[in-house]
Design a protein around this motif. Structure first.
Motif, short mmCIF file in Angstrom:
data_model
loop_
_atom_site.label_atom_id
_atom_site.label_comp_id
_atom_site.label_asym_id
_atom_site.label_seq_id
_atom_site.Cartn_x
_atom_site.Cartn_y
_atom_site.Cartn_z
N UNK A 104 0.84 -1.19 0.00
CA UNK A 104 0.00 0.00 0.00
C UNK A 104 0.88 1.25 0.00
N UNK A 105 0.44 2.26 -0.78
CA UNK A 105 1.30 3.39 -1.06
C UNK A 105 1.68 4.17 0.20
N UNK A 106 0.71 4.40 1.08
CA UNK A 106 1.02 5.19 2.27
C UNK A 106 2.04 4.49 3.15
N UNK A 107 1.97 3.16 3.22
CA UNK A 107 2.95 2.43 4.03
C UNK A 107 4.32 2.47 3.39
N UNK A 108 4.38 2.34 2.07
CA UNK A 108 5.68 2.36 1.39
C UNK A 108 6.31 3.73 1.50
N UNK A 109 5.48 4.80 1.52
CA UNK A 109 6.01 6.16 1.62
C UNK A 109 6.11 6.62 3.06
N UNK A 110 5.77 5.74 4.01
CA UNK A 110 5.80 6.06 5.44
C UNK A 110 4.89 7.25 5.75
N UNK A 111 3.68 7.22 5.19
CA UNK A 111 2.68 8.26 5.43
C UNK A 111 1.55 7.71 6.29
N UNK A 112 0.78 8.63 6.87
CA UNK A 112 -0.34 8.20 7.71
C UNK A 112 -1.38 7.44 6.89
N UNK A 113 -1.96 6.42 7.48
CA UNK A 113 -3.08 5.70 6.86
C UNK A 113 -4.36 6.41 7.28
N UNK A 114 -4.82 7.34 6.48
CA UNK A 114 -5.95 8.19 6.87
C UNK A 114 -7.22 7.39 7.12
N UNK A 115 -7.39 6.27 6.41
CA UNK A 115 -8.64 5.52 6.54
C UNK A 115 -8.71 4.74 7.86
N UNK A 116 -7.59 4.59 8.56
CA UNK A 116 -7.63 3.90 9.86
C UNK A 116 -7.18 4.80 11.01
N UNK A 117 -6.82 6.03 10.69
CA UNK A 117 -6.30 6.93 11.72
C UNK A 117 -7.32 7.16 12.83
#
Length: 606
Positions: A126-139
């Motif tokens: 998943x892109x957010x995990x690969x880019x070390x970004x927040x997972x907005x849909x589970x935040x």
């Protein structure tokens, strides 16, 4: 979200790994093979099993080929909001792949957990995990925040965010989640603490953690922390029909989101009113009930003599909402509602004091001295602090090097209590974050009680972060377990009688009668008296240790027998920061715990 896990075994080669995973995950997991699935004799049996049971589990762990896993689940998929997590690993556990429902279903987290069990590599795409970004849909789920964003709106916001579009992060409250966001801020995100500081035209997305509603042309992804406390009063037997919706509408008109409601409160006189129960049910809210005497010191902006004559307080809704919010001012003063002759009520709203932005004091335990022995939370607090006031005579200065650029760092060694408080209050009143750094654990001989009395008197918000105490550092340095199975099960933390008198019932010779492991603080200067007191109960040959500056660079530890304790301390010139340890537990290696015995049964090892 379901926590039960089905471990699907495609071939017998993966059985040892399946058993290991099952053992680590515990009773919520089960292994399914062609031998355990009813009527199943080949691979096609998995298709039937998945078709019948796919949504009965929170997660599936396939052990076998990824192609078989994909074909087995293909016809079962509905959408990412309801599908369970699916993870696939080879029979050796070398690669663990997040297959389905990485964020909302939790497959990415399960993948990391399974990979940790197998010692393999977690494969997450998943892109957010690969880019070390927040997972907005589970935040929101992670931190207990709510959101009204539809799936389509959420996907649109996620696309903007992971696409690196310039984002404003609005944090109008403070909690564990906002601390995480501040600590992990991506490069394309700017943080703000009030909406009016944002220039919306400069951003393509606003992420707001706030109970407030704003009108903005820029897309706003709202997360609603549950920080609002609603207080209510009503006429006797007031009908609840439509009242929750009415209150929500009024709140929205005043810029408050009902999704942020945490509790509903009232006075004891009204605790059995149908309206009170209906509001709690409608909002799935906590409930608080206060006696009139509990509210006497709470000032309300809209006092009513008539209400006082009936209830004993000058305003029920305003008083109870402030009380539930720990004394903060109201964000919505008393509102009157009359839907009909049988529905007559008032309500008010306050925001929780613990979540307010502004001045705050964190009392942090520094640990015994080694800068690496401060807790992870304690280190984070030091990194955030605008003022670090540390016990300079006891805390190594190296710990203050965690301070951010521009922070003020002061030693309290030469300050009186009044001077310390004045400095902390100066920063607090400016809305800044203060760390009061004490040695060891601040609640053990930390002299924080009198400081907290000041904070309470001036209604200042504070919190305590515990630390590792020197008695724990002593046990580690001595390589000793301070409790011996069936022989010594008590550790006494105490001090000798110096300038601070000891209670008569806590004299050392009385405590020593238990023959427990005794850790004696702040007593090197009176070691003759300490030795004499202890010899009234302990044998002269009892092991002792004098531990000087535990975990510091110049740490020194001297072992011996109780009859020689005073000589050991004096000959080695041990003074401040010396902990004296007495008891048979020092260097003991006899006695076996039942915990790991093969014949000792418990819930984890039947």
């Amino acid at each position: 979200m379901k926590e039960n896990v089905a471990i699907i075994l495609v071939s017998e080669a993966g059985l040892p790994l399946a058993q290991t995973i099952r053992r680590e995950l515990g009773a919520s997991s089960a292994v399914y093979t062609t031998h355990t699935l009813e009527g199943c004799e080949n691979i096609s049996s998995y298709n039937r099993f998945m078709s019948d049971r796919f949504h009965d589990f929170g997660a599936f762990v396939f052990i076998g080929a990824l192609g078989i896993c994909v074909r087995s689940i293909a016809t079962c998929l509905k959408n990412k909001y309801t599908d369970p997590a699916v993870v696939c690993t080879d029979s050796a556990g070398r690669f663990v792949v997040s297959v389905l429902s990485g964020h909302i279903g939790g497959a990415n987290d399960w993948t990391r957990r399974i990979a940790a069990i197998t010692g393999g590599e977690a494969v997450i795409t998943t892109q957010s995990d690969r880019a070390d970004l927040w997972a907005l849909d589970t935040l929101g789920r992670t931190y207990g925040w709510r959101t009204a964003a539809s799936p389509a709106e959420m996907n649109r916001m996620i696309a903007l965010f992971v696409g690196g579009r310039r984002t404003a992060l609005l944090l109008e409250i403070k909690d564990r989640g906002t601390e995480y966001l501040e600590r992990t801020l991506p490069e394309h995100v700017d943080v703000f603490y009030t909406y009016h500081d944002i220039r919306p035209q400069e951003y393509e997305l606003i992420i707001a953690v706030s109970p407030f509603i704003y009108n903005a042309e820029t897309p706003v992804l709202y997360f609603r922390p549950r920080v609002l406390h609603v207080g209510m009063g009503c006429r006797r037997n007031s009908r609840p029909d439509g009242v929750a919706a009415y209150m929500e509408k009024v709140m929205e008109e005043h810029g408050l989101s009902p999704l942020a409601i945490r509790s509903v409160s009232t006075i004891t006189l009204k605790k059995d009113e149908p309206l009170f129960a209906a509001l709690a049910e409608a909002w799935k809210a906590e409930t608080h009930i206060y006696d009139a005497v509990d509210l006497q010191d709470t000032e309300v902006p809209n006092p009513s003599q008539k209400v006082f004559e009936t209830t004993g307080v000058y305003g029920v809704s305003e008083a109870v909402s402030q009380k539930a919010a720990k004394g903060t001012t109201l964000v919505l003063e008393k509102q009157k509602g009359i839907l009909n002759a049988e529905s007559d009520f008032t309500f008010a709203v306050a925001m929780d004091a613990d979540n307010l932005r502004g001045g705050f004091i964190e009392i942090v335990g520094a640990g015994p001295g080694d800068p690496e022995l401060i807790s992870v939370r304690g280190k984070r607090m030091l990194e955030r602090a605008d003022l670090i006031l540390y016990a300079g005579s006891l805390v190594p200065r190296e710990l203050t090097l965690y301070a951010k650029p521009g922070a003020t760092v002061r030693s309290s060694a030469d300050m009186t209590l009044e001077e310390q408080f004045a400095l902390m209050k100066e920063f607090y009143d400016r809305g800044l974050f203060v760390v009061r750094l004490h040695t060891g654990d601040p609640c053990i001989y930390g002299a924080i009680q009198e400081q907290m009395a000041f904070f309470d008197r001036y209604v200042m918000r504070y919190h305590i972060t515990p630390g590792i105490s020197s008695f724990q550092a002593a046990a580690a340095a001595l390589q000793s377990q301070f409790t011996i199975p069936e022989k010594v099960q008590t550790i006494i933390l105490t001090r000798g009688q110096g300038r601070t008198p000891m209670p008569e019932k806590e004299k050392l010779h009385l405590l020593a009668q238990s023959q427990s492991t005794m850790c004696i603080y702040l007593s090197a200067a009176i070691v003759d008296e300490v030795q004499a007191e202890l010899l009234r109960a302990y044998p002269p040959e009892t092991p002792v240790a004098a531990c000087y500056k535990l975990t510091w660079k110049d740490e020194r530890i001297y072992r011996g027998q109780l009859k020689d304790l005073a000589r050991i301390v004096k000959e080695n010139h041990l003074t401040l920061t010396t902990l004296l340890v007495v008891g048979e537990a020092i260097d003991n290696r006899s006695g076996l715990s039942h915990l790991y015995s093969s014949d000792f049964k418990h819930i984890f090892r039947p």
